[in-house]
Scaffold this active site. Structure first.
Site, mmCIF file in Angstrom:
data_model
loop_
_atom_site.group_PDB
_atom_site.id
_atom_site.type_symbol
_atom_site.label_atom_id
_atom_site.label_comp_id
_atom_site.label_asym_id
_atom_site.label_seq_id
_atom_site.Cartn_x
_atom_site.Cartn_y
_atom_site.Cartn_z
ATOM 1 N N HIS A 74 0.857 -1.181 0.000
ATOM 2 C CA HIS A 74 0.000 0.000 0.000
ATOM 3 C C HIS A 74 0.891 1.228 0.000
ATOM 4 O O HIS A 74 2.131 1.095 0.004
ATOM 5 C CB HIS A 74 -0.991 -0.002 1.169
ATOM 6 C CG HIS A 74 -0.369 0.051 2.525
ATOM 7 N ND1 HIS A 74 0.452 -0.936 3.032
ATOM 8 C CD2 HIS A 74 -0.454 0.987 3.514
ATOM 9 C CE1 HIS A 74 0.839 -0.623 4.256
ATOM 10 N NE2 HIS A 74 0.303 0.542 4.566
ATOM 11 N N HIS A 76 1.300 4.043 2.109
ATOM 12 C CA HIS A 76 1.677 4.892 3.229
ATOM 13 C C HIS A 76 3.182 5.155 3.168
ATOM 14 O O HIS A 76 3.947 4.349 2.629
ATOM 15 C CB HIS A 76 1.296 4.241 4.562
ATOM 16 C CG HIS A 76 -0.150 4.445 4.915
ATOM 17 N ND1 HIS A 76 -0.828 3.608 5.766
ATOM 18 C CD2 HIS A 76 -1.032 5.417 4.555
ATOM 19 C CE1 HIS A 76 -2.076 4.045 5.903
ATOM 20 N NE2 HIS A 76 -2.223 5.141 5.183
ATOM 21 N N ASP A 78 5.631 4.956 5.057
ATOM 22 C CA ASP A 78 6.623 4.054 5.637
ATOM 23 C C ASP A 78 6.797 2.787 4.791
ATOM 24 O O ASP A 78 7.590 1.916 5.140
ATOM 25 C CB ASP A 78 6.258 3.677 7.080
ATOM 26 C CG ASP A 78 4.889 3.036 7.208
ATOM 27 O OD1 ASP A 78 3.970 3.458 6.481
ATOM 28 O OD2 ASP A 78 4.723 2.121 8.034
ATOM 29 N N HIS A 79 6.096 2.699 3.653
ATOM 30 C CA HIS A 79 6.145 1.497 2.823
ATOM 31 C C HIS A 79 6.659 1.718 1.406
ATOM 32 O O HIS A 79 7.480 0.945 0.923
ATOM 33 C CB HIS A 79 4.748 0.863 2.736
ATOM 34 C CG HIS A 79 4.317 0.198 3.996
ATOM 35 N ND1 HIS A 79 4.334 -1.157 4.166
ATOM 36 C CD2 HIS A 79 3.877 0.723 5.166
ATOM 37 C CE1 HIS A 79 3.918 -1.460 5.381
ATOM 38 N NE2 HIS A 79 3.627 -0.329 6.016
#
Length: 285
Positions: A74, A76, A78-79
């Site tokens: 996904h 976000h 942090d990804h």
């Protein structure tokens, strides 16, 4: 001994390695785990935040191997942000979830969206990407975000669960994009699968995942019952509910708890069980 070292590639399975990004927080636990699938010809799952040190370690550890796919569960921050630099360094395409950038003007309950994420290929539920010795199948699991995917490694029964199922905590379901109805349906979808082990983006691997999923679904049903009891008493403001339902919670997580309560209320509203008057909720007539 530090069981969660950053800056060091670790083998967790004959086909799977992981590298922990240096971004611990109340929402990421020890940080975001980047997974590497295969050897020689490899896929990278959730390359992580925009962090030069993390990318440098990742590229160094993969020297001599060829990245053929960069997959994101996904979008976000942090990804997915490191996907762009990894693509620039390796030439590999960014594959996986669809682009999604929600202009959420409310207080954030988790990481903000990566507005610059631009996939070369979007995988629909059941579609695959493959390399030498491995095949990854997309498993659509909306709920945490509407574009969330898990990835099933067909050769060994592993499921990379991103933020949908984590090894340390329940996931944040934060409207407007987070959706409790979709989240519960996605949990039930995973419950019916026969995966061997889960590798989440945060926290340890999960072997007793059926037990964990049943517990997670039960936990959400318990929260739903708590909310309905509050409404029966005429306590219809989310802030009041959070104060009673989450006693002892880290104050930094109160916003996340409020968003979770809102997600439950919207789910209940969709089922015709509750209604609202402005910011005050009540049982439906």
């Amino acid at each position: 001994m530090n069981d969660w070292p950053t800056g060091r590639m670790e083998s967790v399975d004959p086909l799977v390695r992981r590298l922990l990004a240096p971004n611990p927080s109340p929402f990421t636990f020890t940080g975001t785990q980047t997974y590497i699938v295969g050897h020689g010809e490899i896929a990278v799952i959730d390359p992580g935040p925009d962090d030069d040190a993390h990318l440098s370690v990742l590229l160094g550890a993969l020297k001599g191997e060829r990245v053929v796919a960069i997959l994101c569960t996904h979008t976000h921050r942090d990804h997915s942000p490191a996907a762009r630099a990894l693509k620039a360094a390796t030439g590999a395409p960014i594959i996986g979830c669809a682009a999604l950038a929600i202009d959420d003007r409310g207080p954030r309950a988790d990481a903000a969206f990566d507005f610059d994420y631009a996939p070369d290929q979007v995988l629909a539920d059941g579609e695959t990407v493959a390399g030498e010795g491995w095949t990854l199948e997309a498993v659509a699991t909306p709920g945490h975000t509407s574009n969330h995917l898990c990835f099933a490694l067909r050769e060994n029964g592993a499921l990379f669960t991103g933020d949908h199922v984590m090894g340390w905590s329940t996931t944040v379901v934060a409207p407007p994009d987070g959706n409790m109805t979709a989240y519960m349906d996605s949990l039930d979808k995973l419950r019916l699968r026969e995966d061997r082990i889960y590798y989440p983006a945060h926290g340890p691997a999960v072997e007793k995942h059926q037990q964990l999923i049943r517990g997670m679904m039960g936990h959400r049903k318990q929260r739903e019952r708590q909310i309905l009891r509050h409404l029966e008493r005429g306590e219809g403001e989310i802030e009041t509910m959070v104060g009673q339902m989450y006693k002892g919670l880290d104050p930094r997580l109160h916003v996340a708890a409020g968003r979770s309560v809102l997600a439950h209320l919207l789910d209940l509203e969709g089922r015709g069980m509750v209604a609202r008057d402005g910011d005050t909720w009540r049982l439906a007539a």
